[in-house]
Motif scaffolding. Sequence first.
Motif, PDB file in Angstrom:
ATOM      1  N   LEU A 214      -5.064  -1.378  -2.222  1.00  0.00           N
ATOM      2  CA  LEU A 214      -4.700  -1.122  -1.001  1.00  0.00           C
ATOM      3  C   LEU A 214      -4.792  -2.120  -0.122  1.00  0.00           C
ATOM      4  O   LEU A 214      -5.875  -2.950   0.002  1.00  0.00           O
ATOM      5  N   PRO A 215      -3.601  -2.596   0.961  1.00  0.00           N
ATOM      6  CA  PRO A 215      -2.485  -1.764   0.976  1.00  0.00           C
ATOM      7  C   PRO A 215      -1.199  -1.987   0.111  1.00  0.00           C
ATOM      8  O   PRO A 215      -0.443  -1.210  -0.052  1.00  0.00           O
ATOM      9  N   GLY A 216      -1.425  -3.127  -0.393  1.00  0.00           N
ATOM     10  CA  GLY A 216      -0.052  -3.774  -1.147  1.00  0.00           C
ATOM     11  C   GLY A 216      -0.066  -3.353  -2.586  1.00  0.00           C
ATOM     12  O   GLY A 216       1.163  -3.610  -3.088  1.00  0.00           O
ATOM     13  N   ASN A 217      -1.322  -3.412  -3.288  1.00  0.00           N
ATOM     14  CA  ASN A 217      -1.116  -3.171  -4.886  1.00  0.00           C
ATOM     15  C   ASN A 217      -0.344  -4.334  -5.603  1.00  0.00           C
ATOM     16  O   ASN A 217       0.504  -4.186  -6.643  1.00  0.00           O
ATOM     17  N   GLN A 218      -0.586  -5.715  -5.035  1.00  0.00           N
ATOM     18  CA  GLN A 218       0.163  -6.814  -5.522  1.00  0.00           C
ATOM     19  C   GLN A 218      -0.941  -7.754  -6.145  1.00  0.00           C
ATOM     20  O   GLN A 218      -2.107  -7.599  -6.242  1.00  0.00           O
ATOM     21  N   MET A 219      -0.376  -8.717  -6.604  1.00  0.00           N
ATOM     22  CA  MET A 219      -0.977 -10.146  -7.268  1.00  0.00           C
ATOM     23  C   MET A 219      -0.614 -11.279  -6.039  1.00  0.00           C
ATOM     24  O   MET A 219       0.582 -11.267  -5.882  1.00  0.00           O
ATOM     25  N   LYS A 220      -1.605 -11.819  -5.947  1.00  0.00           N
ATOM     26  CA  LYS A 220      -1.374 -13.097  -4.907  1.00  0.00           C
ATOM     27  C   LYS A 220      -1.770 -14.255  -5.663  1.00  0.00           C
ATOM     28  O   LYS A 220      -3.029 -14.296  -6.501  1.00  0.00           O
ATOM     29  N   ILE A 221      -1.277 -15.333  -5.281  1.00  0.00           N
ATOM     30  CA  ILE A 221      -1.550 -16.801  -6.105  1.00  0.00           C
ATOM     31  C   ILE A 221      -2.181 -17.431  -4.804  1.00  0.00           C
ATOM     32  O   ILE A 221      -1.653 -17.668  -3.783  1.00  0.00           O
ATOM     33  N   TRP A 222      -3.421 -18.191  -5.124  1.00  0.00           N
ATOM     34  CA  TRP A 222      -4.094 -19.158  -4.098  1.00  0.00           C
ATOM     35  C   TRP A 222      -4.250 -20.205  -4.664  1.00  0.00           C
ATOM     36  O   TRP A 222      -4.844 -20.664  -5.836  1.00  0.00           O
ATOM     37  N   LYS A 223      -3.839 -21.299  -4.006  1.00  0.00           N
ATOM     38  CA  LYS A 223      -3.974 -22.783  -4.320  1.00  0.00           C
ATOM     39  C   LYS A 223      -5.521 -23.112  -4.135  1.00  0.00           C
ATOM     40  O   LYS A 223      -6.036 -22.863  -3.131  1.00  0.00           O
ATOM     41  N   TYR A 224      -6.070 -23.664  -5.107  1.00  0.00           N
ATOM     42  CA  TYR A 224      -7.383 -24.198  -5.144  1.00  0.00           C
ATOM     43  C   TYR A 224      -7.443 -25.635  -4.904  1.00  0.00           C
ATOM     44  O   TYR A 224      -6.483 -26.254  -5.244  1.00  0.00           O
ATOM     45  N   PRO A 225      -8.215 -26.269  -4.091  1.00  0.00           N
ATOM     46  CA  PRO A 225      -9.462 -25.681  -3.479  1.00  0.00           C
ATOM     47  C   PRO A 225      -9.510 -25.096  -2.200  1.00  0.00           C
ATOM     48  O   PRO A 225     -10.319 -24.407  -1.580  1.00  0.00           O
ATOM     49  N   MET A 226      -8.263 -25.214  -1.501  1.00  0.00           N
ATOM     50  CA  MET A 226      -8.269 -24.836  -0.142  1.00  0.00           C
ATOM     51  C   MET A 226      -7.947 -23.393   0.141  1.00  0.00           C
ATOM     52  O   MET A 226      -8.287 -22.776   1.115  1.00  0.00           O
ATOM     53  N   LEU A 227      -7.646 -22.316  -1.181  1.00  0.00           N
ATOM     54  CA  LEU A 227      -7.569 -21.210  -0.963  1.00  0.00           C
ATOM     55  C   LEU A 227      -6.427 -20.656   0.002  1.00  0.00           C
ATOM     56  O   LEU A 227      -6.424 -19.713   0.726  1.00  0.00           O
ATOM     57  N   THR A 228      -5.487 -21.518  -0.091  1.00  0.00           N
ATOM     58  CA  THR A 228      -4.167 -21.106   0.881  1.00  0.00           C
ATOM     59  C   THR A 228      -3.362 -19.943  -0.211  1.00  0.00           C
ATOM     60  O   THR A 228      -3.068 -20.367  -1.316  1.00  0.00           O
ATOM     61  N   ASN A 229      -2.860 -19.154   0.309  1.00  0.00           N
ATOM     62  CA  ASN A 229      -1.844 -18.189  -0.335  1.00  0.00           C
ATOM     63  C   ASN A 229      -0.493 -18.638  -0.550  1.00  0.00           C
ATOM     64  O   ASN A 229       0.261 -18.825   0.374  1.00  0.00           O
TER      65      ASN A 229
END
Length: 106
Positions: free
Chosen positions: A44-59
Amino acid sequence: MNNGILHVWDINNEKIIQSTATDSQICSLLWLPKTSELITGQGLPGNQMKIWKYPMLTNSSELHGKYFSHKGRVLHIALSSDQSSLFSVAADGTACLWKCLECEES
């Protein structure tokens, strides 16, 4: 931990080297070796999958289908051996197969 913070640890020195807020609980995590990215399966709230660039952890993006998305927490994410597909399972009892597309940088 249910604080919605994604932490990357240096396990040799027992220190956090990068953190970012995900805005929801993290239920599953997967490393994408080809692109050096992390995928979080979230609740919650989105029940989604997010992709994060490494190493900065930007969505960099979110995974959701054109006609379908999970209605419950994404509990498990798996990567095919050839890294061309992702498989996700959610608490709503649904499973999804996602095709991985490689983007060329200009």
